[in-house]
Design an enzyme around this catalytic site. Sequence first.
Site, PDB file in Angstrom:
ATOM      1  N   SER A   1      54.872  40.947  41.125  1.00  0.00           N
ATOM      2  CA  SER A   1      53.439  40.801  40.800  1.00  0.00           C
ATOM      3  C   SER A   1      52.549  41.500  41.816  1.00  0.00           C
ATOM      4  O   SER A   1      51.504  42.059  41.464  1.00  0.00           O
ATOM      5  CB  SER A   1      53.055  39.321  40.686  1.00  0.00           C
ATOM      6  OG  SER A   1      53.091  38.685  41.947  1.00  0.00           O
ATOM      7  N   ASN A   2      52.931  41.512  43.095  1.00  0.00           N
ATOM      8  CA  ASN A   2      52.146  42.257  44.085  1.00  0.00           C
ATOM      9  C   ASN A   2      52.247  43.756  43.820  1.00  0.00           C
ATOM     10  O   ASN A   2      51.252  44.482  43.933  1.00  0.00           O
ATOM     11  CB  ASN A   2      52.633  41.929  45.495  1.00  0.00           C
ATOM     12  CG  ASN A   2      51.961  40.690  46.069  1.00  0.00           C
ATOM     13  OD1 ASN A   2      50.790  40.707  46.418  1.00  0.00           O
ATOM     14  ND2 ASN A   2      52.710  39.609  46.159  1.00  0.00           N
TER      15      ASN A   2
ATOM     16  N   HIS B   1      53.313  38.420  53.564  1.00  0.00           N
ATOM     17  CA  HIS B   1      54.064  37.175  53.745  1.00  0.00           C
ATOM     18  C   HIS B   1      53.183  36.021  53.286  1.00  0.00           C
ATOM     19  O   HIS B   1      51.981  35.987  53.608  1.00  0.00           O
ATOM     20  CB  HIS B   1      54.462  37.004  55.212  1.00  0.00           C
ATOM     21  CG  HIS B   1      55.234  35.750  55.477  1.00  0.00           C
ATOM     22  ND1 HIS B   1      56.580  35.634  55.200  1.00  0.00           N
ATOM     23  CD2 HIS B   1      54.835  34.544  55.970  1.00  0.00           C
ATOM     24  CE1 HIS B   1      56.981  34.409  55.526  1.00  0.00           C
ATOM     25  NE2 HIS B   1      55.950  33.732  55.984  1.00  0.00           N
TER      26      HIS B   1
ATOM     27  N   GLU C   1      47.068  36.821  47.571  1.00  0.00           N
ATOM     28  CA  GLU C   1      47.902  37.964  47.974  1.00  0.00           C
ATOM     29  C   GLU C   1      47.522  39.223  47.188  1.00  0.00           C
ATOM     30  O   GLU C   1      47.388  40.319  47.753  1.00  0.00           O
ATOM     31  CB  GLU C   1      49.383  37.646  47.720  1.00  0.00           C
ATOM     32  CG  GLU C   1      49.992  36.640  48.648  1.00  0.00           C
ATOM     33  CD  GLU C   1      51.457  36.429  48.335  1.00  0.00           C
ATOM     34  OE1 GLU C   1      52.204  37.424  48.266  1.00  0.00           O
ATOM     35  OE2 GLU C   1      51.856  35.270  48.160  1.00  0.00           O
TER      36      GLU C   1
ATOM     37  N   LEU D   1      63.486  41.271  50.226  1.00  0.00           N
ATOM     38  CA  LEU D   1      64.101  40.178  50.990  1.00  0.00           C
ATOM     39  C   LEU D   1      65.172  40.604  51.988  1.00  0.00           C
ATOM     40  O   LEU D   1      65.819  39.760  52.598  1.00  0.00           O
ATOM     41  CB  LEU D   1      64.685  39.133  50.020  1.00  0.00           C
ATOM     42  CG  LEU D   1      63.671  38.445  49.114  1.00  0.00           C
ATOM     43  CD1 LEU D   1      64.354  37.415  48.228  1.00  0.00           C
ATOM     44  CD2 LEU D   1      62.558  37.792  49.932  1.00  0.00           C
ATOM     45  N   LYS D   2      65.365  41.892  52.187  1.00  0.00           N
ATOM     46  CA  LYS D   2      66.366  42.330  53.161  1.00  0.00           C
ATOM     47  C   LYS D   2      65.677  42.871  54.410  1.00  0.00           C
ATOM     48  O   LYS D   2      64.545  43.373  54.348  1.00  0.00           O
ATOM     49  CB  LYS D   2      67.260  43.421  52.561  1.00  0.00           C
ATOM     50  CG  LYS D   2      67.895  43.060  51.230  1.00  0.00           C
ATOM     51  CD  LYS D   2      68.607  41.716  51.256  1.00  0.00           C
ATOM     52  CE  LYS D   2      69.954  41.796  51.958  1.00  0.00           C
ATOM     53  NZ  LYS D   2      70.685  40.487  51.908  1.00  0.00           N
ATOM     54  N   LEU D   3      66.378  42.809  55.529  1.00  0.00           N
ATOM     55  CA  LEU D   3      65.824  43.296  56.797  1.00  0.00           C
ATOM     56  C   LEU D   3      65.733  44.817  56.775  1.00  0.00           C
ATOM     57  O   LEU D   3      66.715  45.499  56.464  1.00  0.00           O
ATOM     58  CB  LEU D   3      66.710  42.829  57.950  1.00  0.00           C
ATOM     59  CG  LEU D   3      66.168  43.098  59.359  1.00  0.00           C
ATOM     60  CD1 LEU D   3      64.956  42.208  59.641  1.00  0.00           C
ATOM     61  CD2 LEU D   3      67.258  42.900  60.405  1.00  0.00           C
TER      62      LEU D   3
END
Length: 293
Positions: free
Chosen positions: A91-92, A187, A257, A168-170
């Site tokens: 959505s962002n 965030h 957001e 969601l990964k670094l």
Amino acid sequence: MEAQCSLCRFCPKLSISLIRSPNYSFLLKLPSSSSSFVQTNHSTLRSVWFKENIARRKNVQMVVSASLKGEVSKTVIQKKKLAVFVSGGGSNFRSIHEASLEGSVHGEIVVVVTNKSGCGGAEYARSKNIPVVLFPKTKDEPNGLSASELVATLKHFEIDFILLAGYLKLIPLELIQAYSKSIVNIHPSLLPAFGGKGYYGMKVHKAVVNSGARFSGATIHLVDEHFDTGRILAQRVVPVLANDSAEDLAARVLKEEHGLYAEVVAALCDERIIWRSDGVPLIQSKEHPNEFY
Ligand SMILES: Nc1nc2c(c(=O)[nH]1)N[C@@H](CN(C=O)c1ccc(C(=O)N[C@@H](CCC(=O)O)C(=O)O)cc1)CN2
Ligand SMILES: NCC(=O)N[C@@H]1O[C@H](COP(=O)([O-])[O-])[C@@H](O)[C@H]1O
């Protein structure tokens, strides 16, 4: 007679007004801090207006500023190329894409990166004919790229900014070093509270509600090599109500957001991020260029 000049929309950094002088030349009145005037003439204004309209068609934004010495200098800001990283519904990503299409963001999303090829964000990208790249390479996504392959791919697309939007990964150090001060993340809490490894999605909102915190919100920050520890660029606050569920809070934060991310990406594309001497990034107001927040 003082008239608002057409130059003003070119030079947001200066509040300039035109004063028509007896000999029909134009005087550009610089900000109140200086009473000096700089001389320009009709042909300069006409040529600036003409070039600005040509520029519009070439995906560039023209900023014209008048120096104290009277030179009317023009800065051409190229339309920025954006990569968006997603892992979820997107959505962002959609919100930024819509802002780009309607013109409030002077940037184009040219590639989407995901670790989940079937996620909503990736499906939306495909529906808009935006290329989707898998990163990183995992057992679930064996076709994923390595970090160096991803850097090469983003350079091929001539990416200016990387926008993490529910990814969601670094992000590896190799990518951070290749795109210094050019990777931002959103965030769903008021960092530094409720951030770091393990804090993502609904986990964040559950922790906030369980803590009894009376306020939460959204944070956009620069990305460094750790989760959620990069320099904070912008925040918006929302109340946590007495009977809120985590889902109620998530919906309230997500709405903020969307607006915040579009505003910050617009500032990035307009080159309105200014770094304070202590390393804090600030946003220059578009409406009031002498103001920063
Ligand atoms: N180098 C950086 N990479 C990323 C950052 C960052 O600030 N620096 N932000 C994250 C986004 N994020 C918070 O905003 C975040 C995402 C995921 C996690 C987390 O704990 N992930 C789990 C794995 C989750 C999964 O794969 O389903 C984990 O690593 O164990 C924390 C914060 C994006 N990348
Ligand atoms: N720590 C990272 C994190 O939790 N990010 C959050 O994931 C959601 C993604 O929603 P979206 O896919 O609909 O944009 C957003 O709320 C974003 O702040």
